[in-house]
Design a protein around this motif. Structure first.
Motif, PDB file in Angstrom:
ATOM      1  N   LEU A 182      45.389 -41.294  53.116  1.00  0.00           N
ATOM      2  CA  LEU A 182      46.388 -42.459  53.207  1.00  0.00           C
ATOM      3  C   LEU A 182      47.756 -41.983  53.938  1.00  0.00           C
ATOM      4  N   PRO A 183      48.327 -40.993  53.616  1.00  0.00           N
ATOM      5  CA  PRO A 183      49.558 -40.654  54.184  1.00  0.00           C
ATOM      6  C   PRO A 183      49.338 -40.285  55.654  1.00  0.00           C
ATOM      7  N   ALA A 184      48.139 -39.860  56.042  1.00  0.00           N
ATOM      8  CA  ALA A 184      47.905 -39.512  57.415  1.00  0.00           C
ATOM      9  C   ALA A 184      48.090 -40.852  58.274  1.00  0.00           C
ATOM     10  N   TYR A 185      47.453 -41.996  57.846  1.00  0.00           N
ATOM     11  CA  TYR A 185      47.471 -43.036  58.686  1.00  0.00           C
ATOM     12  C   TYR A 185      49.001 -43.460  58.862  1.00  0.00           C
TER      13      TYR A 185
ATOM     14  N   TYR B 101      44.970 -29.592  53.760  1.00  0.00           N
ATOM     15  CA  TYR B 101      46.614 -29.264  53.273  1.00  0.00           C
ATOM     16  C   TYR B 101      47.363 -28.633  54.299  1.00  0.00           C
ATOM     17  N   THR B 102      46.878 -27.697  55.070  1.00  0.00           N
ATOM     18  CA  THR B 102      47.810 -26.939  55.701  1.00  0.00           C
ATOM     19  C   THR B 102      48.143 -27.834  57.022  1.00  0.00           C
ATOM     20  N   ALA B 103      47.436 -28.796  57.725  1.00  0.00           N
ATOM     21  CA  ALA B 103      47.681 -29.493  58.795  1.00  0.00           C
ATOM     22  C   ALA B 103      48.678 -30.850  58.138  1.00  0.00           C
ATOM     23  N   PHE B 104      48.332 -31.112  56.598  1.00  0.00           N
ATOM     24  CA  PHE B 104      49.430 -32.112  56.195  1.00  0.00           C
ATOM     25  C   PHE B 104      50.810 -31.512  56.061  1.00  0.00           C
ATOM     26  N   ALA B 105      50.672 -30.315  55.586  1.00  0.00           N
ATOM     27  CA  ALA B 105      52.028 -29.725  55.352  1.00  0.00           C
ATOM     28  C   ALA B 105      52.794 -29.554  56.824  1.00  0.00           C
ATOM     29  N   ARG B 106      51.979 -29.116  57.738  1.00  0.00           N
ATOM     30  CA  ARG B 106      52.721 -28.966  59.065  1.00  0.00           C
ATOM     31  C   ARG B 106      53.156 -30.070  59.379  1.00  0.00           C
TER      32      ARG B 106
ATOM     33  N   TYR C 266      49.261 -34.761  61.638  1.00  0.00           N
ATOM     34  CA  TYR C 266      48.848 -36.226  61.000  1.00  0.00           C
ATOM     35  C   TYR C 266      47.419 -36.694  61.554  1.00  0.00           C
ATOM     36  N   ALA C 267      47.411 -36.481  62.713  1.00  0.00           N
ATOM     37  CA  ALA C 267      46.086 -36.858  63.312  1.00  0.00           C
ATOM     38  C   ALA C 267      44.839 -36.205  62.986  1.00  0.00           C
ATOM     39  N   GLU C 268      45.309 -34.625  63.085  1.00  0.00           N
ATOM     40  CA  GLU C 268      44.323 -33.653  62.763  1.00  0.00           C
ATOM     41  C   GLU C 268      43.829 -33.930  60.882  1.00  0.00           C
ATOM     42  N   VAL C 269      44.675 -34.212  60.173  1.00  0.00           N
ATOM     43  CA  VAL C 269      44.357 -34.813  58.916  1.00  0.00           C
ATOM     44  C   VAL C 269      43.166 -35.788  59.020  1.00  0.00           C
ATOM     45  N   LEU C 270      43.660 -36.847  59.703  1.00  0.00           N
ATOM     46  CA  LEU C 270      42.557 -37.898  59.596  1.00  0.00           C
ATOM     47  C   LEU C 270      41.346 -37.569  60.353  1.00  0.00           C
ATOM     48  N   ASP C 271      41.549 -36.534  61.198  1.00  0.00           N
ATOM     49  CA  ASP C 271      40.105 -36.334  62.160  1.00  0.00           C
ATOM     50  C   ASP C 271      39.370 -35.650  61.065  1.00  0.00           C
ATOM     51  N   ARG C 272      39.757 -34.658  60.214  1.00  0.00           N
ATOM     52  CA  ARG C 272      39.141 -33.704  59.367  1.00  0.00           C
ATOM     53  C   ARG C 272      38.686 -34.345  57.997  1.00  0.00           C
ATOM     54  N   ALA C 273      39.713 -35.204  57.477  1.00  0.00           N
ATOM     55  CA  ALA C 273      39.625 -35.517  56.092  1.00  0.00           C
ATOM     56  C   ALA C 273      38.357 -36.725  56.014  1.00  0.00           C
TER      57      ALA C 273
ATOM     58  N   LYS D 171      28.756 -34.463  74.735  1.00  0.00           N
ATOM     59  CA  LYS D 171      29.385 -35.453  73.598  1.00  0.00           C
ATOM     60  C   LYS D 171      29.608 -34.888  72.309  1.00  0.00           C
ATOM     61  N   THR D 172      29.718 -33.659  72.246  1.00  0.00           N
ATOM     62  CA  THR D 172      29.881 -32.948  70.818  1.00  0.00           C
ATOM     63  C   THR D 172      31.425 -32.763  70.830  1.00  0.00           C
ATOM     64  N   LEU D 173      32.303 -32.665  71.791  1.00  0.00           N
ATOM     65  CA  LEU D 173      33.571 -32.618  72.103  1.00  0.00           C
ATOM     66  C   LEU D 173      34.196 -34.007  72.263  1.00  0.00           C
ATOM     67  N   THR D 174      34.895 -34.755  71.349  1.00  0.00           N
ATOM     68  CA  THR D 174      35.165 -36.163  71.443  1.00  0.00           C
ATOM     69  C   THR D 174      36.602 -36.224  71.078  1.00  0.00           C
ATOM     70  N   CYS D 175      37.271 -37.370  71.562  1.00  0.00           N
ATOM     71  CA  CYS D 175      38.595 -37.587  71.277  1.00  0.00           C
ATOM     72  C   CYS D 175      38.646 -39.207  70.482  1.00  0.00           C
ATOM     73  N   ASP D 176      39.478 -39.083  69.473  1.00  0.00           N
ATOM     74  CA  ASP D 176      39.795 -40.497  68.783  1.00  0.00           C
ATOM     75  C   ASP D 176      40.905 -41.091  69.277  1.00  0.00           C
ATOM     76  N   GLY D 177      41.540 -40.544  70.301  1.00  0.00           N
ATOM     77  CA  GLY D 177      42.643 -41.296  70.964  1.00  0.00           C
ATOM     78  C   GLY D 177      43.937 -40.283  70.507  1.00  0.00           C
ATOM     79  N   GLU D 178      43.722 -39.479  69.648  1.00  0.00           N
ATOM     80  CA  GLU D 178      44.933 -38.789  69.304  1.00  0.00           C
ATOM     81  C   GLU D 178      44.656 -37.289  69.603  1.00  0.00           C
ATOM     82  N   ILE D 179      43.714 -36.538  69.007  1.00  0.00           N
ATOM     83  CA  ILE D 179      43.121 -35.173  69.423  1.00  0.00           C
ATOM     84  C   ILE D 179      41.819 -35.018  69.797  1.00  0.00           C
ATOM     85  N   TRP D 180      41.394 -34.010  70.344  1.00  0.00           N
ATOM     86  CA  TRP D 180      40.067 -33.682  70.669  1.00  0.00           C
ATOM     87  C   TRP D 180      39.359 -32.657  69.284  1.00  0.00           C
TER      88      TRP D 180
END
Length: 878
Positions: free
Chosen positions: A627-630, A589-594, A611-618, A218-227
């Motif tokens: 906030l923009p990621a949500y 920053y790069t994930a948000f720009a992409r 955007y899911a990656e931003v939310l996962d990492r931020a 359980k060190t590789l998990t999914c929040d419903g958007e990305i692993w």
């Protein structure tokens, strides 16, 4: 989401190899296809897929596996192909009866045989198969391990003009992404992809075991958007541990010690290793030798070898190996730049402590390499009484970059400010605190506080100017772009001419972003290109953002100007730069720009992923991008028809006062969810209010985006004039294309819509182009111009295919909506979204009777009788 136990992974990432197979297999003279590669790259899996592909074209398949055990028995590997009762002592009879069994009496059957591990095949089987190949009784698909001398069987069966070879290498990171998505059902985050690719070396077998181990633990998990993998967490399965242990067992005792030393200290000079061991280890494929100018070094051949060796090292042996290597490095003078970092790291790992001056020096070197975790580890071991201005500054800024322990970061940066002695140190401390507060405070304008308080101490011209530039950066990105840009007017374009590199880094980033936000796209691009190039050349900064942040901002500038493809490429360059760096803020920053680039381009599924990656990492204190990621995920999910996720994202969005980089665009999630539910008027009202706020703040880019969406949701006639005004303020082809879209929608002119579809496609805005083309097709259908209608519908279908799963009101089937009036179409869309007549009546301020009358007219025109049929009619394109 439950833990998927992937028993058999779907083949992915090998489309090119399968295409080659299909081409050569279709050739009349083909006899053998050889899949060659190193152990674990997936030869067998690809060969099985090749056999299945042959079966789809009428070939009867069979399989044989060569093993050392079967090789001890003549014909052992293919014994199951020999008919019962055949006299094996008579080779001619064996051949005739096997050929007849395979092809039938008249040789009408097409037979394909897969032989796995051909290099292990016995000689008798090889002779028989060669005869069958020459007689055309079968074709062969086989796997061969590279790096080993060819056996007689390999030479006998893979020679000649009828043999074709497919060389299979390790997965690239892009291929690995395809493999994981096919196996896990959702994409993996970019950092996770990089970690898995680095650890596995692209080896398919190692990858599978690493992923399965991480899923199990359980060190590789999914929040419903990305692993995503937990930080620094990779878990091997027992099978993988056994595979690596068997591989390392090839080393003799002297070689084993060399491997253990490399596991702790790699890379190492060849001179530091036992005299004869490296040559044997390199021949065995356990280490690699690298020539760097006049220096020769050695590393382990695979990252997983180091993990396995370190896990099995007793503490005392680890202690001795580390200290002995530190002594060897000191004995030769420790003259290389990186030696201080190595000595501090080895000493700390061996004893738990190190010389304070060495720790600070090593941390500075690690900071230059942007290895923030190593900086935190080194300075975390520094006794409190040994802190200096430099150590406090480095440690505090590192925690900011990692997004860890904001309270400790603030305390360390405050201590650095009190320890600062000259103006340069004071400015550097202010810079670090500004960056920290801008990123973490509830109100980013609190970042002005250290600037204001420092003006009493820093009064010389250069210092005052630097404080003014920092103030400009904060104001430009905290809701006051006009004032901010004025304060940044005299900023140098070349960092080598700047009096303070760290201040230049932060302020030049703010200027690039703010110019683009103000619609001054050409200036933003020119500034961004110079700043990114200059930042890449700087290697001695002590605090501030990594160069990837400039690339991310340049990607945004390209996108706002309508150079969306270049924006995507630039964001990818930033990821490439970050691949070997441990820079969480840079990744975010790069994930948000992409994500924003993909949103503007209309690839909504890709935007959602980023955007899911931003939310996962931020972490929670990365408020500026949190906030923009949500909002980005909510809006993307709504357009993709996933209303449940859209609603969940809006419900989860934290209620905090921090202003984001794109504050007005946080309404996009709510507005597109309303639109997906059929409430177009309410969606437009939300967007209209935020567009007015953006106008008052001078946020040109956001105002244009919001007004364009109002036009897309049925309000073009109300925003076309303002979009034309904004077009005059902006440069680049994107602004006029969006203004022309609103004008064409207002006029409902298919000729204009067809033209603007091509205009939008040229800048890379595929979804907007698809909507324009769809509406052009509707208009041509209404006019009875079927040829033009079909051409536009086909154009729209091609563009929509680039916008994976997007569903917007303007994409409604053109033939279905062509006969409807504007009001009938609006009511029909609401009804198709599941709204009752009363709800529609309340929303549009009509009577229920009027709504039902319009709906009945729509039913009649569309030839439907139920709301289910209505939904189908409105969402099915020709």
């Amino acid at each position: 989401m439950g833990v998927p136990v992937v028993e058999r992974w779907r083949l992915a990432g090998r489309a090119g190899e399968l295409e080659v197979f299909g081409r050569v297999w279709g050739e009349r003279g083909c006899r053998v296809v050889v899949v060659a590669g190193a152990a674990g790259v997936g030869k067998t899996r690809l060969a099985e897929e090749c056999l299945a592909q042959a079966a789809e074209h009428g070939w009867k398949g069979a399989r044989a596996t060569a093993t050392p055990v079967a090789a001890a028995v003549p014909l052992g590997a293919i014994a199951h192909l020999i008919p019962p009762g055949v006299d094996l002592a008579d080779p001619a009879r064996v051949f005739a009866q096997v050929a007849r069994a395979l092809t039938g009496v008249n040789r009408q059957r097409k037979r394909a045989l897969l032989v796995d591990d051909l290099h292990l095949l016995d000689a008798s089987s090889a002779v028989l198969l060669r005869q069958l190949l020459d007689a055309g009784a079968l074709r062969l698909i086989t796997t061969v391990r590279t790096g080993e001398p060819p056996t007689d069987a390999v030479r006998a069966l893979t020679g000649g003009d009828g043999a074709h070879r497919i060389d299979l290498g390790p997965f690239s990171e892009g291929q690995l992404e395809q493999v994981l998505r096919a196996a896990l059902g959702r994409p993996a985050g970019r950092r996770t992809l990089h970690m898995l690719h680095t650890a596995s070396g692209g080896n398919a077998l190692y990858l599978r075991e690493l992923v399965q181990g991480a899923l199990t633990n359980k060190t590789l998990t999914c929040d419903g958007e990305i692993w995503e993998l937990a930080e620094e967490a990779l878990s091997a399965t027992p099978k993988l541990t056994e595979l690596i242990a068997a591989r390392l067992a090839a080393a003799d005792p002297a070689g084993r010690e060399v491997l253990e030393l490399l596991a702790l200290c790699e890379p190492l000079p060849l001179a530091d290793l036992a005299a004869t061991a490296p040559a044997r280890l390199e021949s065995a494929g356990l280490i690699r030798i690298h020539q760097d100018y006049q220096r020769t070094t050695a590393t382990l051949a695979h990252p997983l070898y180091g993990e396995a060796l370190r896990a099995g090292l007793p503490a005392l042996r680890r202690h001795r190996l580390l200290l002995d290597q530190a002594e060897r490095t000191r004995a030769r003078g420790a003259r290389r730049r990186e030696d201080a970092l190595h000595l501090a790291t080895w000493q700390l790992a061996a004893t738990g402590t190190a010389d304070p001056a060495l720790l600070v020096r090593a941390a500075t070197l690690a900071r230059h390499a942007q290895d923030f975790r190593q900086v935190a580890e080194l300075l975390g071991a520094l006794p409190k009484g040994e802190r200096t201005f430099t150590s406090c500054l480095l440690h505090g800024d590192t925690l900011v970059q990692l997004g860890q322990n904001p309270q400790l970061a603030d305390a360390l940066l405050a201590e650095a400010q009190t320890r600062a002695t000259g103006d340069t140190e004071k400015i550097t401390a202010v810079l670090a605190r500004v960056a920290h507060l801008w990123q973490t405070a509830d109100d980013p304008r609190k970042a002005l506080n250290p600037i204001i308080s420092s003006r009493r101490e820093i009064r010389d011209h250069t210092g005052s100017r630097l404080l003014r530039l920092l103030e400009g950066a904060v104001r430009a990105t905290s809701g006051d772009p006009a004032v901010g840009l004025a304060l940044l007017e005299d900023l140098e374009t070349d960092p080598r001419q700047a009096p303070h590199i760290g201040v230049w880094t932060l302020t030049s980033m703010a200027k690039v972003w703010c110019l683009g936000f103000a619609g001054r796209n050409s200036e933003a691009i020119a500034w961004g290109e110079q700043a990114a190039a200059g930042h890449m050349q700087i290697h001695n900064q002590e605090v501030g953002y990594p160069p990837s942040a400039h690339l991310a901002l340049l990607a945004l500038a390209y996108a706002e100007a309508g150079r969306l493809s270049l924006g995507r490429e630039t964001a990818e360059q930033s990821f490439t730069y970050l691949a070997a760096k441990d820079a969480p803020v840079g990744w975010i920053y790069t994930a948000f720009a992409r994500g924003r680039v993909e949103w503007l381009a209309g690839d909504i599924a890709a935007a959602r992923r980023w955007y899911a990656e931003v939310l996962d990492r931020a972490a929670q204190h990365y408020r500026r991008l949190f906030l923009p990621a949500y909002a980005g995920i909510a809006a993307s999910a709504a357009i993709l028809g996933d209303l449940k996720t859209a609603q969940e994202m809006l419900a989860k969005k934290p209620e905090i006062t921090s202003a984001s980089l794109y504050p007005e665009e946080e309404s996009l999630g709510q507005s597109w969810l309303l639109a997906a539910r059929g409430h177009l008027d309410k969606a437009r009202a939300v967007l209209r209010e935020e567009a007015q706020t953006a106008r008052e703040a001078g946020h040109v880019a956001s105002e244009m985006l919001l007004l364009t969406d109002i036009a897309r949701l049925g309000g073009a006639q109300h925003v076309s004039d303002r979009l034309s005004e904004l077009n005059a303020l902006c440069d680049g082809p994107f602004a006029p294309a969006r203004a022309h879209l609103a004008t064409a929608l207002t006029a409902d002119d298919p000729n204009q819509l067809c033209s603007v579809a091509s205009e939008l496609e040229a800048v890379g805005a595929d979804l907007l182009a698809a909507e324009a083309a769809t509406q052009a097709a509707t208009g041509y259908h209404r006019r009875g111009e079927s040829r033009r209608a079909t051409a536009c519908a086909n154009h729209a279908a091609r563009l929509t295919a680039c916008c994976e799963g997007a569903r917007t009101p303007l994409l409604a089937a053109p033939r279905a909506t062509a006969a409807l009036t504007r009001r009938e179409r609006e009511i029909a869309l609401l009804a198709a979204a599941g709204q009752s007549s009363k709800t529609i009546a309340d929303a549009l301020h009509l009577s229920v009777r009027t709504v039902d009358n319009h709906l009945q007219h729509a039913y009649t025109k569309l030839g439907v009788t139920t709301r289910t049929e209505l939904t189908t009619a409105l969402t099915t394109n020709p």
